[in-house]
Write an enzyme that holds these catalytic residues in place. Structure first.
Site, PDB file in Angstrom:
ATOM      1  N   HIS A 195      44.116 -49.347 103.501  1.00 16.39           N
ATOM      2  CA  HIS A 195      44.155 -50.106 104.683  1.00 16.39           C
ATOM      3  C   HIS A 195      44.038 -49.034 105.969  1.00 16.39           C
ATOM      4  CE1 HIS A 195      44.574 -53.455 107.569  1.00 16.39           C
ATOM      5  NE2 HIS A 195      45.040 -52.335 108.285  1.00 16.39           N
ATOM      6  N   GLU A 196      45.008 -48.056 105.854  1.00 10.34           N
ATOM      7  CA  GLU A 196      45.059 -46.978 107.030  1.00 10.34           C
ATOM      8  C   GLU A 196      43.666 -45.966 106.857  1.00 10.34           C
ATOM      9  OE1 GLU A 196      46.848 -48.004 108.991  1.00 10.34           O
ATOM     10  OE2 GLU A 196      48.129 -49.286 107.948  1.00 10.34           O
ATOM     11  N   TYR A 224      43.711 -60.193 111.066  1.00 11.98           N
ATOM     12  CA  TYR A 224      43.616 -59.320 109.986  1.00 11.98           C
ATOM     13  C   TYR A 224      42.783 -60.402 109.063  1.00 11.98           C
ATOM     14  CZ  TYR A 224      47.221 -56.019 111.514  1.00 11.98           C
ATOM     15  OH  TYR A 224      47.766 -55.181 112.397  1.00 11.98           O
ATOM     16  N   GLN A 259      50.327 -47.590 119.716  1.00  5.61           N
ATOM     17  CA  GLN A 259      49.557 -48.931 119.771  1.00  5.61           C
ATOM     18  C   GLN A 259      50.662 -50.211 119.939  1.00  5.61           C
ATOM     19  OE1 GLN A 259      47.965 -50.778 115.982  1.00  5.61           O
ATOM     20  NE2 GLN A 259      46.052 -51.459 117.164  1.00  5.61           N
ATOM     21  N   HIS A 265      40.495 -47.736 108.487  1.00  8.33           N
ATOM     22  CA  HIS A 265      40.661 -47.611 109.791  1.00  8.33           C
ATOM     23  C   HIS A 265      39.679 -46.297 110.302  1.00  8.33           C
ATOM     24  CE1 HIS A 265      42.824 -50.748 111.728  1.00  8.33           C
ATOM     25  NE2 HIS A 265      43.929 -50.793 110.997  1.00  8.33           N
ATOM     26  N   GLY A 268      53.964 -50.673 108.774  1.00  8.05           N
ATOM     27  CA  GLY A 268      53.627 -50.204 107.351  1.00  8.05           C
ATOM     28  C   GLY A 268      52.943 -48.763 107.375  1.00  8.05           C
ATOM     29  N   ASP A 299      51.741 -56.958 121.857  1.00  6.01           N
ATOM     30  CA  ASP A 299      52.932 -56.647 120.566  1.00  6.01           C
ATOM     31  C   ASP A 299      53.316 -57.863 120.223  1.00  6.01           C
ATOM     32  OD1 ASP A 299      52.304 -54.017 120.417  1.00  6.01           O
ATOM     33  OD2 ASP A 299      54.375 -53.448 121.760  1.00  6.01           O
ATOM     34  N   ARG A 307      61.423 -51.402 108.922  1.00  6.43           N
ATOM     35  CA  ARG A 307      60.120 -51.963 108.624  1.00  6.43           C
ATOM     36  C   ARG A 307      60.160 -53.330 109.420  1.00  6.43           C
ATOM     37  NH1 ARG A 307      56.008 -52.113 103.551  1.00  6.43           N
ATOM     38  NH2 ARG A 307      54.333 -52.896 104.776  1.00  6.43           N
ATOM     39  N   MET A 350      50.220 -46.584 110.349  1.00  9.51           N
ATOM     40  CA  MET A 350      49.725 -46.543 111.839  1.00  9.51           C
ATOM     41  C   MET A 350      48.310 -45.521 111.700  1.00  9.51           C
ATOM     42  SD  MET A 350      49.003 -47.476 114.946  1.00  9.51           S
ATOM     43  CE  MET A 350      47.788 -47.053 115.751  1.00  9.51           C
ATOM     44  N   GLU A 351      47.435 -46.048 111.956  1.00  5.09           N
ATOM     45  CA  GLU A 351      46.011 -45.367 111.549  1.00  5.09           C
ATOM     46  C   GLU A 351      45.853 -44.255 112.396  1.00  5.09           C
ATOM     47  OE1 GLU A 351      46.105 -48.582 112.587  1.00  5.09           O
ATOM     48  OE2 GLU A 351      44.837 -49.008 113.985  1.00  5.09           O
ATOM     49  N   PRO A 393      58.644 -48.504 112.224  1.00  2.36           N
ATOM     50  CA  PRO A 393      58.600 -50.117 112.438  1.00  2.36           C
ATOM     51  C   PRO A 393      57.520 -50.916 111.520  1.00  2.36           C
ATOM     52  CG  PRO A 393      57.644 -49.206 114.474  1.00  2.36           C
ATOM     53  CD  PRO A 393      58.390 -48.077 113.466  1.00  2.36           C
ATOM     54  N   GLU A 441      41.113 -55.092 113.153  1.00  6.29           N
ATOM     55  CA  GLU A 441      42.015 -55.337 112.108  1.00  6.29           C
ATOM     56  C   GLU A 441      41.401 -56.116 110.783  1.00  6.29           C
ATOM     57  OE1 GLU A 441      44.289 -53.687 111.172  1.00  6.29           O
ATOM     58  OE2 GLU A 441      45.059 -53.064 113.168  1.00  6.29           O
TER      59      GLU A 441
HETATM   60 ZN    ZN Z   1      45.470 -52.088 110.484  1.00 10.73          ZN
END
Ligand code: ZN
Length: 641
Positions: free
Chosen positions: A336-337, A422, A182, A340, A309, A414, A596, A311-312, A307, A359
């Site tokens: 959160h993940e 969000y 992503q 998703h 937190g 990006d 991160r 990725m789902e 990079p 998001e």
């Molecule tokens: Zn997310």
């Protein structure tokens, strides 16, 4: 008119529940216009909508409207010496237009060695590359062909692949590889139709050094023999940005019937303990929002250079180790993940303009999951912190970037991940919930997830669905005009929900008393404070503090040595802004050990404001760069030039 609801300190605020993208605004310095006063001579709804061809993916060269890829078959060898993936991608497709003669794919920095169909070479053309979209690969398709086989290899600089040396891992013995597709990086390791509106099933054979294990966003077998050849299958159709691969000295520990953790051995037990509530989160979410569609839900804990937190990636979320705090204080990231799996992975945004559908819904669900598992107090604290993060972005982003259905034409997706899709998205959904009642809203969400399961939809499709459902049933409480204001205009509508937390009132009181000099830090009654209260305490300090005040806080609470990466982040940011030198060794260690972006970028940005700070930033960046992900490098190199 725009009204500020919460007085926010001058600091850039961090947030707890972040994700894929770690929504701290990635807008590069050159792109950021001076913050507008948000009284808004706004672009009208109609102007914004008319200017954009709804549903057109401006970030892909692919032609799914003529020929649509439906299945991908990968056979790749992982070469750690050359830092390349080499092999084949077979793409099966269907003709939407029966007369279509060309298949157009996205690529970036790929070497295409040949394309065959039914065993015969066929013609292809690799165009010259656009700076952030990559290069279109056009393949001439004979009439009787429904599948092509592409031989290719990646570049060592592939934007979606990070190669780590053994020294850059926790175990220090074996190299590590992970991908991050992503938003539009899948094309840097697979030639495909890299648009979220193209969903495909996939299977893969991944060949690795024999001592390593490969895992993917697909069916993973924890007990698979380590023989250097690993097979995967993803039977549900997913967009390209959810294809993911990692290879390393990985081990597995189960957490529940359907959940487990993969990581390097050294942090496996700590990770499994930290995220032990994942199974309960899964069960609670299913109860409220419908069945989990993806069989297993496992976590992959990456080295600290990851990079984001998290990725789902479906069935296997990729997670930063920086949230292993020892007290489950940062596990909103896992909620959160996991969320998703419903919003995003099951119902996907059709273009990156529609990211808020992904998001915003996920952030809303995250709050709900946290409330179900950890109760009202934590839910309220996280909602207040999220609202403050949103406010910080509203105060600093140009008007276009405050619009949920953002105009991204001509921009790298990006660069524009921010709290708008969000937290503004989540706040909008919370308002809908408040207006129709939780029970009704949950019914609406259930229906929505079911109706659009395994589809990619546009903002306009959502608005029209809302029109036919919630708006129709609750016309006394909802208006289309208000909904369009939320989605198509900057700022936050007047009268939006205001999250409140009693647990923060005591923190406000303590901070006020300390700032007024009524009490010393050691008289602050903080024994029972949780991490959220510490973050709120620090993040709402005034911009300038004296050296004495900083020393008082540090001596009393050992903030420079905080083991919690979020608290350390907030403290280090204060230290930079006030040039508090006793924290600078820790600052250097922090910047050179964590990649991160959400945690390091605000620090680089703050350092870049003064000449002495810039020298420190340059030193840390030069040391850390070999271990940073290309996205973290890109997001921060402007601060050290
Ligand atoms: Zn997310």
């Amino acid at each position: 008119m725009f009204i500020k609801y919460i007085v926010v300190g001058a600091l850039a605020l961090t947030l707890l529940s972040s994700c894929s993208d770690d929504n701290s605004s990635n807008t590069t310095p050159s792109n950021t216009s001076p913050s507008p006063k948000v009284d808004q001579s706004l672009p009208s709804v109609e102007v914004t909508k008319n200017a954009i061809q709804v549903g057109k993916d401006y970030h892909s060269f692919a032609n799914p409207e003529s020929i649509k890829v439906t299945h991908l078959s990968l056979d790749l060898t992982v070469d750690f010496t050359k830092k390349v993936l080499v092999g084949t991608a077979q793409l099966d497709f269907e003709r939407v237009d029966v007369n279509a003669q060309q298949l157009i794919l996205d690529t970036r920095d790929l070497t295409i060695d040949g394309v065959t169909a039914k065993g015969k070479e066929i013609n292809f053309d690799l165009a010259s590359a656009d700076s952030f979209l990559g290069a279109a690969l056009t393949i001439d398709i004979p009439a009787d062909v429904n599948s092509v086989l592409i031989s290719y290899q990646t570049s060592p600089k592939a934007s979606g692949v990070q190669w780590l040396t053994p020294e850059q891992t926790a175990g220090k013995k074996h190299p590590f590889l992970f991908t991050q597709a992503q938003a539009i990086h899948a094309r840097s390791f697979i030639p495909l139709q890299d648009s979220p509106q193209v969903r495909m099933t996939y299977e893969a054979t991944i060949r690795t050094p024999i001592e390593l294990l490969a895992v993917m966003s697909a069916s993973n077998e924890p007990d698979t023999p380590r023989d250097g050849v690993y097979q995967f299958s993803m039977p549900q159709p997913i967009p390209a940005y959810l294809i993911a691969l990692a290879v390393g000295d990985l081990h597995f520990k189960p957490m529940g019937e359907r959940t487990g953790v993969y990581s390097e051995k050294g942090i496996l037990d700590a990770a499994a303990a930290e995220f032990a509530d994942t199974e309960s989160m899964l069960i609670a979410t299913e109860k409220t929002f419908g069945p989990y569609s993806w069989e297993r839900y496992d976590l992959l804990i990456l080295p600290p250079s990851f990079p984001f937190g998290g990725m789902e990636n479906p069935r296997l979320s990729f997670i930063t180790p920086t949230v292993i705090a020892g007290d489950k204080s940062l596990v909103a990231l896992i909620a959160h993940e996991l969320a998703h799996s419903w919003s995003g992975n099951t119902v996907t945004n059709a273009t990156w303009r529609d990211l808020w559908l992904n998001e915003g819904f996920t952030t809303y669900l995250t709050y709900r999951i946290m409330q179900m598992i950890y109760g009202d107090e934590r839910f309220e604290m996280e909602a207040v912190l999220g609202r403050q993060d949103l406010q910080a972005d509203i105060d600093s982003l140009p008007a276009n970037d405050q619009i949920m259905a953002i105009d991204l034409r001509g921009r790298d997706p990006d660069d524009v991940f921010s709290n708008i899709p969000y937290e503004k998205g989540a706040l909008f959904l919370r308002e809908l919930e408040h207006k129709v009642g939780r029970e009704n809203f949950d019914q609406f969400l259930l229906g929505y997830f079911e109706k659009f399961a395994f589809k990619s939809i546009t903002t306009d499709q959502f608005v029209s669905y809302l029109d036919q459902t919630l708006l129709k049933d609750h016309s006394a409480n909802l208006s289309k005009q208000r909904i369009e204001q939320w989605i198509f205009q900057p700022g936050i509508p007047d009268g939006a929900p205001v999250p409140k937390s009693d647990a923060f009132s005591v923190v406000d009181q303590a901070r006020d008393d300390w700032l007024a000099g009524k009490i010393q830090a050691n008289k602050i009654d903080s024994e029972k404070w949780v991490v959220h209260q510490w973050l709120y305490f620090l993040n709402n300090m005034p911009e300038k503090l004296s050296q004495e005040q900083l020393a008082d806080l540090d001596k009393t609470f050992a903030l420079t040595n905080s083991k919690n990466n979020e608290i350390a982040h907030s403290w280090l940011l204060i230290s930079v802004n006030n040039w508090y030198q006793p924290a600078f060794n820790r600052l250097h260690d922090y910047l050179t050990s964590i990649g991160r972006n959400k945690l390091v970028k605000p620090l680089y940005k703050a350092l870049s404001q003064t000449p002495d700070g810039k020298v420190m930033a340059q030193k840390a960046f030069a040391e850390a760069k070999p271990g940073y992900h290309p996205l973290t490098v890109k997001a921060n190199e402007g601060f050290v030039q």
